[in-house]
Design a protein around this motif. Structure first.
Motif, PDB file in Angstrom:
ATOM      1  N   SER A  73       0.835  -1.211   0.000  1.00 46.10           N
ATOM      2  CA  SER A  73       0.000   0.000   0.000  1.00 46.10           C
ATOM      3  C   SER A  73       0.862   1.250   0.000  1.00 46.10           C
ATOM      4  O   SER A  73       0.568   2.223  -0.718  1.00 46.10           O
ATOM      5  CB  SER A  73      -0.919   0.007   1.231  1.00 46.10           C
ATOM      6  N   TYR A  74       1.905   1.244   0.797  1.00 49.65           N
ATOM      7  CA  TYR A  74       2.793   2.405   0.874  1.00 49.65           C
ATOM      8  C   TYR A  74       3.499   2.645  -0.465  1.00 49.65           C
ATOM      9  O   TYR A  74       3.548   3.779  -0.963  1.00 49.65           O
ATOM     10  CB  TYR A  74       3.824   2.202   1.971  1.00 49.65           C
ATOM     11  N   ILE A  75       4.018   1.585  -1.056  1.00 49.73           N
ATOM     12  CA  ILE A  75       4.704   1.715  -2.350  1.00 49.73           C
ATOM     13  C   ILE A  75       3.736   2.197  -3.422  1.00 49.73           C
ATOM     14  O   ILE A  75       4.056   3.095  -4.222  1.00 49.73           O
ATOM     15  CB  ILE A  75       5.332   0.367  -2.747  1.00 49.73           C
ATOM     16  N   ALA A  76       2.541   1.613  -3.455  1.00 51.59           N
ATOM     17  CA  ALA A  76       1.553   2.006  -4.468  1.00 51.59           C
ATOM     18  C   ALA A  76       1.207   3.487  -4.353  1.00 51.59           C
ATOM     19  O   ALA A  76       1.131   4.201  -5.356  1.00 51.59           O
ATOM     20  CB  ALA A  76       0.295   1.155  -4.324  1.00 51.59           C
ATOM     21  N   ALA A  77       1.008   3.968  -3.131  1.00 52.01           N
ATOM     22  CA  ALA A  77       0.677   5.382  -2.936  1.00 52.01           C
ATOM     23  C   ALA A  77       1.865   6.283  -3.251  1.00 52.01           C
ATOM     24  O   ALA A  77       1.714   7.327  -3.904  1.00 52.01           O
ATOM     25  CB  ALA A  77       0.204   5.610  -1.506  1.00 52.01           C
ATOM     26  N   LYS A  78       3.048   5.910  -2.828  1.00 54.83           N
ATOM     27  CA  LYS A  78       4.253   6.728  -3.026  1.00 54.83           C
ATOM     28  C   LYS A  78       4.561   6.921  -4.505  1.00 54.83           C
ATOM     29  O   LYS A  78       4.996   8.001  -4.926  1.00 54.83           O
ATOM     30  CB  LYS A  78       5.437   6.058  -2.323  1.00 54.83           C
ATOM     31  N   TYR A  79       4.311   5.890  -5.296  1.00 62.60           N
ATOM     32  CA  TYR A  79       4.675   5.946  -6.717  1.00 62.60           C
ATOM     33  C   TYR A  79       3.452   6.076  -7.634  1.00 62.60           C
ATOM     34  O   TYR A  79       3.484   5.689  -8.794  1.00 62.60           O
ATOM     35  CB  TYR A  79       5.517   4.725  -7.080  1.00 62.60           C
ATOM     36  N   ASN A  80       2.366   6.629  -7.082  1.00 62.03           N
ATOM     37  CA  ASN A  80       1.182   6.978  -7.877  1.00 62.03           C
ATOM     38  C   ASN A  80       0.577   5.795  -8.642  1.00 62.03           C
ATOM     39  O   ASN A  80       0.199   5.905  -9.808  1.00 62.03           O
ATOM     40  CB  ASN A  80       1.521   8.112  -8.852  1.00 62.03           C
ATOM     41  N   GLY A 150     -10.183   3.125 -13.601  1.00 61.25           N
ATOM     42  CA  GLY A 150      -9.984   4.363 -14.351  1.00 61.25           C
ATOM     43  C   GLY A 150      -9.372   4.019 -15.692  1.00 61.25           C
ATOM     44  O   GLY A 150      -9.708   3.014 -16.312  1.00 61.25           O
ATOM     45  N   ASN A 151      -8.441   4.838 -16.148  1.00 64.52           N
ATOM     46  CA  ASN A 151      -7.677   4.473 -17.338  1.00 64.52           C
ATOM     47  C   ASN A 151      -6.202   4.714 -17.078  1.00 64.52           C
ATOM     48  O   ASN A 151      -5.476   5.235 -17.925  1.00 64.52           O
ATOM     49  CB  ASN A 151      -8.133   5.252 -18.572  1.00 64.52           C
ATOM     50  N   ASN A 152      -5.795   4.356 -15.857  1.00 61.45           N
ATOM     51  CA  ASN A 152      -4.400   4.512 -15.471  1.00 61.45           C
ATOM     52  C   ASN A 152      -3.857   3.200 -14.920  1.00 61.45           C
ATOM     53  O   ASN A 152      -4.561   2.453 -14.236  1.00 61.45           O
ATOM     54  CB  ASN A 152      -4.255   5.601 -14.397  1.00 61.45           C
ATOM     55  N   PHE A 153      -2.617   2.946 -15.226  1.00 58.93           N
ATOM     56  CA  PHE A 153      -1.895   1.787 -14.712  1.00 58.93           C
ATOM     57  C   PHE A 153      -1.851   1.861 -13.190  1.00 58.93           C
ATOM     58  O   PHE A 153      -1.534   2.898 -12.617  1.00 58.93           O
ATOM     59  CB  PHE A 153      -0.482   1.823 -15.296  1.00 58.93           C
ATOM     60  N   SER A 154      -2.190   0.756 -12.516  1.00 63.89           N
ATOM     61  CA  SER A 154      -2.242   0.772 -11.059  1.00 63.89           C
ATOM     62  C   SER A 154      -1.715  -0.540 -10.475  1.00 63.89           C
ATOM     63  O   SER A 154      -1.445  -1.516 -11.194  1.00 63.89           O
ATOM     64  CB  SER A 154      -3.671   1.006 -10.565  1.00 63.89           C
ATOM     65  N   TRP A 155      -1.587  -0.529  -9.165  1.00 69.28           N
ATOM     66  CA  TRP A 155      -1.206  -1.715  -8.406  1.00 69.28           C
ATOM     67  C   TRP A 155      -2.085  -2.913  -8.771  1.00 69.28           C
ATOM     68  O   TRP A 155      -1.589  -4.043  -8.884  1.00 69.28           O
ATOM     69  CB  TRP A 155      -1.332  -1.361  -6.934  1.00 69.28           C
ATOM     70  N   ALA A 156      -3.373  -2.691  -8.988  1.00 68.56           N
ATOM     71  CA  ALA A 156      -4.281  -3.792  -9.312  1.00 68.56           C
ATOM     72  C   ALA A 156      -3.863  -4.493 -10.601  1.00 68.56           C
ATOM     73  O   ALA A 156      -3.941  -5.728 -10.705  1.00 68.56           O
ATOM     74  CB  ALA A 156      -5.715  -3.270  -9.433  1.00 68.56           C
ATOM     75  N   ASP A 157      -3.413  -3.740 -11.596  1.00 67.69           N
ATOM     76  CA  ASP A 157      -2.964  -4.332 -12.862  1.00 67.69           C
ATOM     77  C   ASP A 157      -1.706  -5.168 -12.665  1.00 67.69           C
ATOM     78  O   ASP A 157      -1.576  -6.262 -13.221  1.00 67.69           O
ATOM     79  CB  ASP A 157      -2.686  -3.224 -13.882  1.00 67.69           C
ATOM     80  N   VAL A 158      -0.778  -4.645 -11.888  1.00 64.64           N
ATOM     81  CA  VAL A 158       0.470  -5.367 -11.620  1.00 64.64           C
ATOM     82  C   VAL A 158       0.166  -6.695 -10.926  1.00 64.64           C
ATOM     83  O   VAL A 158       0.684  -7.752 -11.300  1.00 64.64           O
ATOM     84  CB  VAL A 158       1.419  -4.515 -10.739  1.00 64.64           C
TER      85      VAL A 158
END
Length: 488
Positions: A73-80, A150-158
């Motif tokens: 969670s911290y990494i995902a938030a830190k790196y948008n 949305g239409n942005n690459f996210s932690w969920a995709d990874v």
């Protein structure tokens, strides 16, 4: 090299692999120190580096972070990589939680016997193709975008790509019949940072081999009696090996349904509506957190298998799982995602990213302890005394000493000097353990004082009074109802 993140774990996948994936996706370089001996692990313990005595551990931004979910969670938030707002973050949390459930079937696979591996392989493929992949196939089709949220690459995709590739290692053609996921795999694999991570020579770890398995066993002194149909949600880094009557059943893996395009199931009053059994289970922390925030809610209790099957038939339960919370136009499931959303919405989640990281670590540690209590009513009579001893041992020797030390910072609350989700989760855990071991706080003066302070907060005091939505300890009626609804 100085300045890089440092990861402490084994030279293999395990719970650290998802962290490697997320850092690589964000384009962040990192160093690793591999645990090869029991002495290395004990040195980390003695040095106070491992909160709750557990790995993985990641050194980042001056913090020594533990608890995989908190780190991610911290990494995902830190790196948008965590969405643009609270609702997108809720979707990401729910999708990640669902993927975690699937990956849980895979995580313990290397530790099984040869016979049980074949059984578990069939379970993994069956769960992927009948429960998890159909859900994501529908999300991608309905959403119509390149990414899950949305239409942005996210932690969920990874996280989903990682899971897809892991299942394909068990059955190479598992995506046949899932055209959306096939296209998703191709798209995400072509993102430059992901493409680089998938190339030979990267820090991605191979399929676990016998050497890795033996190293883990030698260092942690664990994982000797794992059976097929086993999920790591039933065991957390040395917790007692409870054999749950449902295996990896619905109670351990909650999920959500994306509400776009569906008729909303909102209550007429506008209050959050909770759907679960009439008992504690995975819903009780949700009740606690809503009550602590002063939020009134309604409940629908599942009493029959037919009610549960109707929710599935109506398309309400992504991954076919409960609890379900209807809030702000969303049909949320995945307990962790629900709690995170409520904490964020009602300002119980710290003032900044680092405070949220602390709250996440504390919450995850408490959740590990609560997991032992959660399965206790379902353990066979002959195992109850042993399991009770294990709860006491973990509370007194692992979890409570951590919070006793944290509270010595001289503030009334665990993080900063403000009431948070972590405080709510801890008071719930203390009271739950005291129900089984009344004198458990003997020798923990800080926790005794904390319990009194929290219990006297107006919203908590109200929730602790008779007639509140707080549920009593599970009884035989509750256990029978749960088994009747969920056990096939």
């Amino acid at each position: 090299m100085a300045g890089k993140l440092k990861l402490y774990y084994f030279d293999g996948r395990g719970k650290m692999e998802s962290i490697r994936w997320l850092l690589a996706a964000a384009g962040v370089e990192f160093e690793e120190e591999f645990l090869e001996t029991r002495e290395q692990y004990e040195k980390l313990l003695q040095g106070g580096s491992l909160l709750f005595q557990q790995v993985p551990m990641v050194e980042i931004d001056g913090m020594k972070m533990v608890q995989t979910r908190a780190i991610l969670s911290y990494i995902a938030a830190k790196y948008n990589l965590y969405g643009k707002d609270l609702k997108e973050r809720a979707l990401i949390d729910m999708y990640v939680g669902g993927t975690d459930d699937l990956m849980g079937f895979i995580l313990m696979f290397p530790f099984l016997s040869a016979e049980d591996k074949e059984k578990q392989r069939a379970v993994i493929v069956q769960k992927a193709t009948s429960r998890y992949f159909p859900a994501y196939e529908k999300v991608l089709k309905d959403h119509g975008q390149d990414f899950l949220v949305g239409n942005n690459f996210s932690w969920a995709d990874v996280h989903l790509l990682e899971a897809i590739l892991m299942v394909e290692e068990k059955k190479s053609d598992v995506l046949s019949g899932f055209p959306q996921l096939q296209a998703f795999k191709a798209r995400i694999s072509s993102i430059p940072t992901i493409k680089k991570f998938l190339e030979p020579g990267s820090q991605r770890k191979p399929v676990p081999d016998d050497k890795y398995v033996e190293t883990v066993r030698r260092v942690l002194h664990m994982y000797y009696d794992i059976k097929a149909n086993y999920s790591p949600r039933q065991q957390h880094n040395g917790s007692p090996k409870f054999k749950h009557p449902w295996g990896t059943c619905l109670c351990w893996a909650e999920a959500e349904l994306r509400s776009e395009g569906n008729q909303e199931l909102r209550s007429m009053s506008g209050k959050p509506r909770l759907t679960y059994c009439n008992g504690r289970g995975r819903m009780e922390p949700v009740r606690w957190l809503l009550a602590a925030a002063g939020v009134e809610f309604e409940e629908v209790f599942l009493e029959t298998r037919e009610q549960y099957e109707k929710l599935i038939k109506d398309g309400v339960l992504m991954f076919q799982q409960v609890p379900l919370v209807e809030i702000d136009g969303m049909k949320m499931v995945q307990t962790r995602a629900i709690l995170s959303y409520i904490a964020g919405k009602y300002n119980l989640y710290g003032k900044d990213l680092k405070e949220r990281a602390l709250i996440d670590m504390y919450v995850e540690g408490i959740t590990d302890l609560m997991q032992m209590i959660l399965v206790f009513p379902f353990s066979p009579p002959e195992a109850k005394e042993k399991n009770l001893d294990s709860i006491k041992d973990r509370a007194v020797n692992r979890y409570f000493p951590v919070f006793e030390k944290v509270l010595k910072h001289g503030q009334d609350f665990l993080v900063g000097n403000k009431f948070s989700w972590a405080d709510v989760q801890l008071i719930e855990a203390i009271l739950a353990v005291e129900e089984k071991i009344p004198a458990v706080l003997l020798g923990f003066p800080q926790l005794q004082a904390f319990k009194i302070r929290m219990s006297n907060m107006p919203t908590i005091k109200k929730f602790l009074q008779p007639g509140s939505p707080r549920k009593p300890p599970p009884d035989e009626c509750y256990i029978e109802t749960v088994l009747k609804i969920f056990k096939k």
